[in-house]
Design a protein around this motif. Sequence first.
Motif, PDB file in Angstrom:
ATOM      1  N   VAL A 177       0.857  -1.191   0.000  1.00 55.16           N
ATOM      2  CA  VAL A 177       0.000   0.000   0.000  1.00 55.16           C
ATOM      3  C   VAL A 177       0.892   1.240   0.000  1.00 55.16           C
ATOM      4  O   VAL A 177       1.804   1.353   0.822  1.00 55.16           O
ATOM      5  CB  VAL A 177      -0.891   0.059   1.276  1.00 55.16           C
ATOM      6  CG1 VAL A 177      -2.003   1.077   1.109  1.00 55.16           C
ATOM      7  CG2 VAL A 177      -1.454  -1.312   1.619  1.00 55.16           C
ATOM      8  N   GLU A 178       0.620   2.139  -0.926  1.00 58.65           N
ATOM      9  CA  GLU A 178       1.384   3.398  -0.977  1.00 58.65           C
ATOM     10  C   GLU A 178       0.682   4.418  -0.076  1.00 58.65           C
ATOM     11  O   GLU A 178      -0.497   4.715  -0.270  1.00 58.65           O
ATOM     12  CB  GLU A 178       1.418   3.900  -2.425  1.00 58.65           C
ATOM     13  CG  GLU A 178       2.396   5.011  -2.665  1.00 58.65           C
ATOM     14  CD  GLU A 178       3.814   4.528  -2.978  1.00 58.65           C
ATOM     15  OE1 GLU A 178       4.567   5.344  -3.479  1.00 58.65           O
ATOM     16  OE2 GLU A 178       4.166   3.352  -2.707  1.00 58.65           O
ATOM     17  N   PRO A 179       1.364   4.951   0.933  1.00 53.74           N
ATOM     18  CA  PRO A 179       0.665   5.866   1.843  1.00 53.74           C
ATOM     19  C   PRO A 179       0.413   7.244   1.232  1.00 53.74           C
ATOM     20  O   PRO A 179       1.109   7.657   0.311  1.00 53.74           O
ATOM     21  CB  PRO A 179       1.617   5.977   3.025  1.00 53.74           C
ATOM     22  CG  PRO A 179       2.949   5.559   2.527  1.00 53.74           C
ATOM     23  CD  PRO A 179       2.755   4.729   1.302  1.00 53.74           C
ATOM     24  N   THR A 180      -0.568   7.934   1.774  1.00 49.58           N
ATOM     25  CA  THR A 180      -0.837   9.319   1.377  1.00 49.58           C
ATOM     26  C   THR A 180       0.162  10.210   2.103  1.00 49.58           C
ATOM     27  O   THR A 180       0.398  10.035   3.294  1.00 49.58           O
ATOM     28  CB  THR A 180      -2.256   9.733   1.852  1.00 49.58           C
ATOM     29  OG1 THR A 180      -3.135   8.679   1.504  1.00 49.58           O
ATOM     30  CG2 THR A 180      -2.700  11.036   1.258  1.00 49.58           C
ATOM     31  N   VAL A 181       0.728  11.150   1.382  1.00 51.72           N
ATOM     32  CA  VAL A 181       1.696  12.057   2.015  1.00 51.72           C
ATOM     33  C   VAL A 181       1.132  13.469   2.009  1.00 51.72           C
ATOM     34  O   VAL A 181       0.694  13.967   0.975  1.00 51.72           O
ATOM     35  CB  VAL A 181       3.050  12.016   1.265  1.00 51.72           C
ATOM     36  CG1 VAL A 181       4.050  12.954   1.918  1.00 51.72           C
ATOM     37  CG2 VAL A 181       3.596  10.602   1.223  1.00 51.72           C
ATOM     38  N   LEU A 182       1.138  14.094   3.186  1.00 51.39           N
ATOM     39  CA  LEU A 182       0.654  15.475   3.275  1.00 51.39           C
ATOM     40  C   LEU A 182       1.767  16.424   2.852  1.00 51.39           C
ATOM     41  O   LEU A 182       2.942  16.094   2.975  1.00 51.39           O
ATOM     42  CB  LEU A 182       0.245  15.805   4.721  1.00 51.39           C
ATOM     43  CG  LEU A 182      -0.870  14.957   5.326  1.00 51.39           C
ATOM     44  CD1 LEU A 182      -1.128  15.383   6.770  1.00 51.39           C
ATOM     45  CD2 LEU A 182      -2.145  15.095   4.503  1.00 51.39           C
ATOM     46  N   PRO A 183       1.389  17.618   2.359  1.00 54.12           N
ATOM     47  CA  PRO A 183       2.456  18.567   1.996  1.00 54.12           C
ATOM     48  C   PRO A 183       3.212  19.042   3.234  1.00 54.12           C
ATOM     49  O   PRO A 183       2.656  19.058   4.333  1.00 54.12           O
ATOM     50  CB  PRO A 183       1.695  19.719   1.340  1.00 54.12           C
ATOM     51  CG  PRO A 183       0.268  19.557   1.737  1.00 54.12           C
ATOM     52  CD  PRO A 183       0.049  18.130   2.098  1.00 54.12           C
ATOM     53  N   HIS A 205       5.227  10.643  13.751  1.00 54.90           N
ATOM     54  CA  HIS A 205       4.086  11.322  13.133  1.00 54.90           C
ATOM     55  C   HIS A 205       4.550  12.266  12.025  1.00 54.90           C
ATOM     56  O   HIS A 205       4.012  12.263  10.924  1.00 54.90           O
ATOM     57  CB  HIS A 205       3.293  12.090  14.197  1.00 54.90           C
ATOM     58  CG  HIS A 205       2.226  12.948  13.604  1.00 54.90           C
ATOM     59  ND1 HIS A 205       2.410  14.283  13.366  1.00 54.90           N
ATOM     60  CD2 HIS A 205       0.981  12.640  13.158  1.00 54.90           C
ATOM     61  CE1 HIS A 205       1.316  14.765  12.809  1.00 54.90           C
ATOM     62  NE2 HIS A 205       0.430  13.797  12.666  1.00 54.90           N
ATOM     63  N   ARG A 206       5.573  13.061  12.297  1.00 58.63           N
ATOM     64  CA  ARG A 206       6.031  14.060  11.310  1.00 58.63           C
ATOM     65  C   ARG A 206       6.526  13.377  10.036  1.00 58.63           C
ATOM     66  O   ARG A 206       6.172  13.766   8.929  1.00 58.63           O
ATOM     67  CB  ARG A 206       7.140  14.930  11.928  1.00 58.63           C
ATOM     68  CG  ARG A 206       7.641  16.061  11.040  1.00 58.63           C
ATOM     69  CD  ARG A 206       6.739  17.281  11.066  1.00 58.63           C
ATOM     70  NE  ARG A 206       6.607  17.855  12.386  1.00 58.63           N
ATOM     71  CZ  ARG A 206       7.320  18.905  12.830  1.00 58.63           C
ATOM     72  NH1 ARG A 206       8.174  19.507  12.038  1.00 58.63           N
ATOM     73  NH2 ARG A 206       7.131  19.373  14.047  1.00 58.63           N
ATOM     74  N   ILE A 207       7.350  12.351  10.205  1.00 62.15           N
ATOM     75  CA  ILE A 207       7.903  11.691   9.008  1.00 62.15           C
ATOM     76  C   ILE A 207       6.806  10.932   8.263  1.00 62.15           C
ATOM     77  O   ILE A 207       6.704  10.999   7.044  1.00 62.15           O
ATOM     78  CB  ILE A 207       9.052  10.727   9.373  1.00 62.15           C
ATOM     79  CG1 ILE A 207      10.173  11.476  10.087  1.00 62.15           C
ATOM     80  CG2 ILE A 207       9.605  10.040   8.123  1.00 62.15           C
ATOM     81  CD1 ILE A 207      11.271  10.580  10.618  1.00 62.15           C
TER      82      ILE A 207
END
Length: 494
Positions: A177-183, A205-207
Motif C-alpha cells: 500500500v502506498e501511503p498518502t503524504v501530506l504537503p 508522526h512528522r515523518i
Amino acid sequence: MGQVTQFHYTAQHKPNQLIYGSGQVAVITGWTVKQAIAKHLQPSEYAVIGQLYSPTRGINLLVRNLLLNPHVRYVVILNATKEDKNAGAGECLRDFFHHGVQESVSDTGRKSWVIRSHIPGYIDIDIDIRAIEKLRHALKVEVATSIAEAVEKIKAFAQIEAVEPWGIPLDFPMATVEPTVLPGTRYGHRIEGKTIAETWVKIIHRIKTTGTIRPTGYDGKWQELIDLMAVVTAEPADFYFPEPNYLPIDRSFLTEYISQILDDSPYREGVKYTYGQRLRSWFDRDQIEQVIEKLIGEIDAASAVMTLWDVKDHDKGGSPCLNHIWLRVVDNELSLTAIFRSNDMFAAWPANAMGLRALQKHIRDEIANRSAYDLYMGPLITLSQSAHIYDDTWSNAEQLIKQQYAAICSKLDYADPAGNFLIEIADGQIVVTHTTPGSGEIVGCYSGKNALKLAREICAASPAICPDHAAYLGMELQKAADCIKLDKAYIQDR
Ligand SMILES: O=c1ccn([C@H]2C[C@H](O)[C@@H](COP(=O)(O)O)O2)c(=O)[nH]1
C-alpha cells in the motif's frame, strides 16, 4: 566431492542484498557482514548468503524466498554477536524451524502466523500453512556461534550428495500500500518533547505524514525527511518506558545497548564497528576521556567534540550512522548534540537516543567526580540527516500514531519558550505586550487595529512561536478588534 548439480537461487525479496551460490545451503549471518562468511567458501558450497536483522520483519521475507527455492535443503544460522542476541532474529528463526507457527495477531494487529518463540516473529497469513509446514520439515537447520563454526557446518552440508528439491517453487504474492503524504517542508524540522518516548511519537508522526517516499539502498522504500532535529528536554536518569511499553526496545535491551556506546570493544571479524570502539580507541585515543578533561579545564569550551567518522569509511560499506557528538555547558547545564548521517527513526532512534543519554550522564557524573562542577543534565539533541522510516515498519508507525499521538498532543502544556502576549484595548487600539516566559519581563509591545496585521507582525518578530499559540493569538486579537468595533470591553481569555 560428488556434487555436480548446479542450483540457481531466485530471490523475490531483497535480491540485491544477497550473495548467490549454486549449492543447497542457505546461510543466514544475522548482524555479521555476509562477506565475512562468503570469503571462506566456494559458491558451490552454498545456495545463498544473507543477513537477517529483525525477527518481526525479516523472517517473513526469508521464508518467502525459501519457499521459492525448494532446492535449498540446509540452513546454517550464524548467531555470533551482541547485536544478534539483542535482536533475537537468529533465535526466533531457529524456533520457527523447531516449533513452527500458530495463528494469532502481529504487533500491528494483523492476523498472522506467529512463530512459537519467546521472541516475536511473524509470517504473513496469506502464506499457506501446508507450505510453511513442508518447508520447516524439509530443511535441516544448524546454529553456529562463530564464523569458524558456521563455515565448518556449511562445508559439512556441502559435502553431502545433492538432494532433490523438496517440492515445486511456491510464490505467495505480497500486498503493498502506498501511503498518502501530506504537503510539508522537506528540509529542517525541529521536534521537541520531554521524554524520548514522547519525542519519538512526534518524530514518527512528522515523518509518516509528510516524509518523501524514496527508494532505499536495500531493495525497498522509505519515507524520509532531511535534517530532523529532536530535542529531548527532560528524560529521567532511569529512563522513561511507557506502560504498556510502545517503544521498540525494553530495559534489558537498553543495558546491552548502552555498553555498545560507552565501552570499548576489540575489532572482530564480520562486525563493522561499535560506537564504543570508535569513541574509546579507534583513533588511538579515548575521546570520552578527552571531552571530560576538556570541559573540566575549560567549562565554556565550544570544542568538546567527539568524532566517529573515519575518512577511510568511504572505502568500505557499512560506515557508522552516528558521526559526531558535541558536549556544551550553558548556565550550568550540560547538553549533548549528536549527528547521524542516516537514522532509522522507527527501529533505531529510541535506542540511539537512550544510549546517547547514558553517555551524556556518564560525562556529567565524571565531571562532577573529578571537579567542582556539579552540572545539571541539559537537553539531548539529535540531528538526523536522513531521518527515515522503512516501508516494512510503515504499518507499525501508523499504529503508533493512531494509538499514541492524540494522547501526547492532549498532554501539551501551554508554556511557549517564545514568551507570552498580553492583550488589552487602550485608546481605541489593540495593545499587545510581549513578556518572557516565567519571570514575565516586558520585552516588546505591538499596537494597532487590524488583528491580522498585528498577528503577522508578532509572528515575524517571534517566528519560533508555537503554532497553537499563534492560532490562539489570532483568535484573541480578532476578538479584541471586534470589541473595538462594537465599543465593548475586552478581557483576554473571556
Ligand atoms: O545506530 C544506528 C545504526 C544504524 N541505523 C540505521 C540507519 C540506516 O537505516 C541503516 C544503515 O544503513 P546505511 O546508511 O549504512 O546504508 O541503519 C541507525 O538508525 N542507527
